[in-house]
Design an enzyme around this catalytic site. Structure first.
Site, PDB file in Angstrom:
ATOM      1  N   GLY A  27     -43.092  92.017   4.903  1.00 37.14           N
ATOM      2  CA  GLY A  27     -42.906  90.986   3.880  1.00 37.14           C
ATOM      3  C   GLY A  27     -43.087  91.544   2.475  1.00 37.14           C
ATOM      4  O   GLY A  27     -42.930  92.748   2.229  1.00 37.14           O
ATOM      5  N   ASP A  28     -43.423  90.648   1.588  1.00 41.04           N
ATOM      6  CA  ASP A  28     -43.562  91.007   0.174  1.00 41.04           C
ATOM      7  C   ASP A  28     -44.909  91.632  -0.165  1.00 41.04           C
ATOM      8  O   ASP A  28     -45.015  92.392  -1.127  1.00 41.04           O
ATOM      9  CB  ASP A  28     -43.396  89.748  -0.683  1.00 41.04           C
ATOM     10  CG  ASP A  28     -44.433  88.693  -0.305  1.00 41.04           C
ATOM     11  OD1 ASP A  28     -44.569  88.395   0.908  1.00 41.04           O
ATOM     12  OD2 ASP A  28     -45.134  88.183  -1.203  1.00 41.04           O
ATOM     13  N   GLY A  33     -42.371  85.383   2.358  1.00 37.89           N
ATOM     14  CA  GLY A  33     -42.222  86.688   1.721  1.00 37.89           C
ATOM     15  C   GLY A  33     -40.813  87.073   1.343  1.00 37.89           C
ATOM     16  O   GLY A  33     -40.594  87.758   0.337  1.00 37.89           O
ATOM     17  N   ARG A  93     -40.618  93.649  10.920  1.00 40.70           N
ATOM     18  CA  ARG A  93     -40.461  92.936   9.648  1.00 40.70           C
ATOM     19  C   ARG A  93     -41.639  93.239   8.704  1.00 40.70           C
ATOM     20  O   ARG A  93     -42.800  93.193   9.096  1.00 40.70           O
ATOM     21  CB  ARG A  93     -40.390  91.433   9.940  1.00 40.70           C
ATOM     22  CG  ARG A  93     -40.222  90.555   8.697  1.00 40.70           C
ATOM     23  CD  ARG A  93     -41.545  90.026   8.194  1.00 40.70           C
ATOM     24  NE  ARG A  93     -41.379  89.039   7.136  1.00 40.70           N
ATOM     25  CZ  ARG A  93     -42.374  88.594   6.378  1.00 40.70           C
ATOM     26  NH1 ARG A  93     -43.593  89.029   6.572  1.00 40.70           N
ATOM     27  NH2 ARG A  93     -42.149  87.716   5.428  1.00 40.70           N
ATOM     28  N   THR A 116     -48.466  84.725  -2.441  1.00 36.58           N
ATOM     29  CA  THR A 116     -48.559  84.359  -1.030  1.00 36.58           C
ATOM     30  C   THR A 116     -47.529  83.295  -0.737  1.00 36.58           C
ATOM     31  O   THR A 116     -47.372  82.348  -1.508  1.00 36.58           O
ATOM     32  CB  THR A 116     -49.954  83.865  -0.641  1.00 36.58           C
ATOM     33  OG1 THR A 116     -49.908  83.450   0.725  1.00 36.58           O
ATOM     34  CG2 THR A 116     -50.442  82.716  -1.507  1.00 36.58           C
ATOM     35  N   GLY A 117     -46.833  83.457   0.350  1.00 41.70           N
ATOM     36  CA  GLY A 117     -45.816  82.478   0.690  1.00 41.70           C
ATOM     37  C   GLY A 117     -44.750  83.116   1.552  1.00 41.70           C
ATOM     38  O   GLY A 117     -44.994  84.152   2.187  1.00 41.70           O
ATOM     39  N   THR A 127     -52.418  84.695   3.978  1.00 41.98           N
ATOM     40  CA  THR A 127     -52.571  85.981   3.312  1.00 41.98           C
ATOM     41  C   THR A 127     -53.704  85.919   2.285  1.00 41.98           C
ATOM     42  O   THR A 127     -53.954  84.853   1.726  1.00 41.98           O
ATOM     43  CB  THR A 127     -51.230  86.282   2.611  1.00 41.98           C
ATOM     44  OG1 THR A 127     -50.268  86.495   3.634  1.00 41.98           O
ATOM     45  CG2 THR A 127     -51.278  87.456   1.672  1.00 41.98           C
TER      46      THR A 127
END
Ligand code: ASP
Length: 333
Positions: free
Chosen positions: A210-211, A233, A208, A230-231, A180
């Site tokens: 994510g964050d 989510g 889906r 980033t990671g 990301t």
């Protein structure tokens, strides 16, 4: 709140979870070049007196266009072999925000997120409706094949083989392929902004999200703090990570580095998640914590020299930065 003129700063990331043995010298060089170019483009906006939102946008377009990052061209594939892109941007000075989720034909999702912020009455648009809005706004749409890269396709094939039945939506291999992109900036007027753009997680299913496009989770800015995460989510969503860091800074008056470390190096790993973040405060203080082997990261300050680092044991130059003195200690934050 107004701030005295400050030296502009831009911080970017290109994702956490870097594995050294997955890297080739050619790929590493291309990534460093793209990060440097993104810093230069964003910094040019700041130097020209443009806003933090302009700097974040300019830097993220460079990274979205580069196939080495999981955003725009080069995004990961869904379980069904599609690319579904998410992005968000937030202007810390006004708390205005815009986001898009699950778009498949928007060449630069960050430009659409910005258009949502500036030209719609909404904060988040998704799917086909978001693309209709993009068309109305004159934002470039591309054939979905534009996003495809062979490397991401192979990552999907690998994940599909690794027994989708057992762990269908998140597997450990997938977690290695974060990529990301994000940016946070402080402009000469003392205003902050944050933006994030992603293809999400490899092999994701069922629409889906994510964050990254969720304001407060992967992206947040106010007048004292800006964060892009980033990671993995799901953990950033559950901890409302970006907002959590900023609230520690602006409400609890915890110094930026400690606030960011509490969330990224304590809270998220204690729940089983991983990843990193870039954070910036109104004094130009930078924090780049991560709990993975590495994180593509870079920053550029008053001297206009881009600093880029990839690996965890590589000096990114932030440790030596002097703690900036508060501009005016008699004023509230
Ligand atoms: N946080 C992103 C997501 O979960 C993935 C990433 O940062 O690479 O969608």
């Amino acid at each position: 709140m107004s701030h005295a003129a400050v030296a502009p700063v831009l911080v970017i990331h290109g994702g956490a979870g870097v594995i050294r043995h997955d890297m080739t010298p050619a790929k590493e060089k291309a990534i460093r070049l793209a990060m440097t170019e993104a810093l230069r483009r964003g910094h040019a906006e700041l130097k020209a007196g443009k806003s933090a939102v302009d700097a974040v946008t300019a830097a993220l377009v460079v990274l979205e266009d580069d196939p080495n990052f999981n955003a725009g061209k080069g995004a990961v594939f869904t379980h069904d072999g599609k690319n579904e892109l998410d992005a968000a941007i937030m202007d810390g000075s006004t708390l205005a925000a815009g986001a898009v989720a699950g778009v498949r034909r928007v060449r630069n999702p960050i430009l659409l997120a910005r258009a949502v912020m500036e030209h719609s009455p909404y904060v988040m648009l998704s799917g086909d409706g978001a693309e209709t809005f993009a068309k109305e706004q004159g934002i470039a749409l591309v054939d979905p094949s534009y996003f495809r890269t062979e490397e991401r396709w192979q990552q999907l094939q690998k994940a599909l083989k690794e027994d989708a039945a057992k762990r269908p939506h998140v597997d450990v291999e997938t977690a290695k392929h974060f990529g990301t992109v994000g940016a946070v900036a402080l402009d000469a007027q003392g205003h902050l902004a944050a933006g994030t753009s992603t293809g999400g997680m490899n092999d994701k299913r069922w629409g889906r999200i994510g964050d990254s496009p969720v304001i407060g989770a992967g992206t947040y800015a106010n007048d004292g703090c800006a964060v892009s995460g980033t990671g993995w989510g799901e953990f950033y969503l559950r901890t409302v990570a970006a907002y959590e860091i900023c609230m520690k800074v602006t409400q609890m008056r915890i110094p930026l580095k400690r606030a960011a470390a509490e969330v990224i190096n304590q809270e998220i790993p204690s729940m089983g998640g991983n990843g990193g973040a870039i954070a910036l405060d109104a004094q130009g203080q930078i924090s780049i914590p991560f709990n993975t082997d590495g994180m593509y990261r870079g920053w550029i300050g008053a001297d206009g020299v881009p600093h880029v680092a990839i690996y965890g044991d590589e000096d990114d130059g932030t440790a030596e930065l002097p703690e900036p003195a508060p501009a005016d200690s008699t004023k509230p934050l």
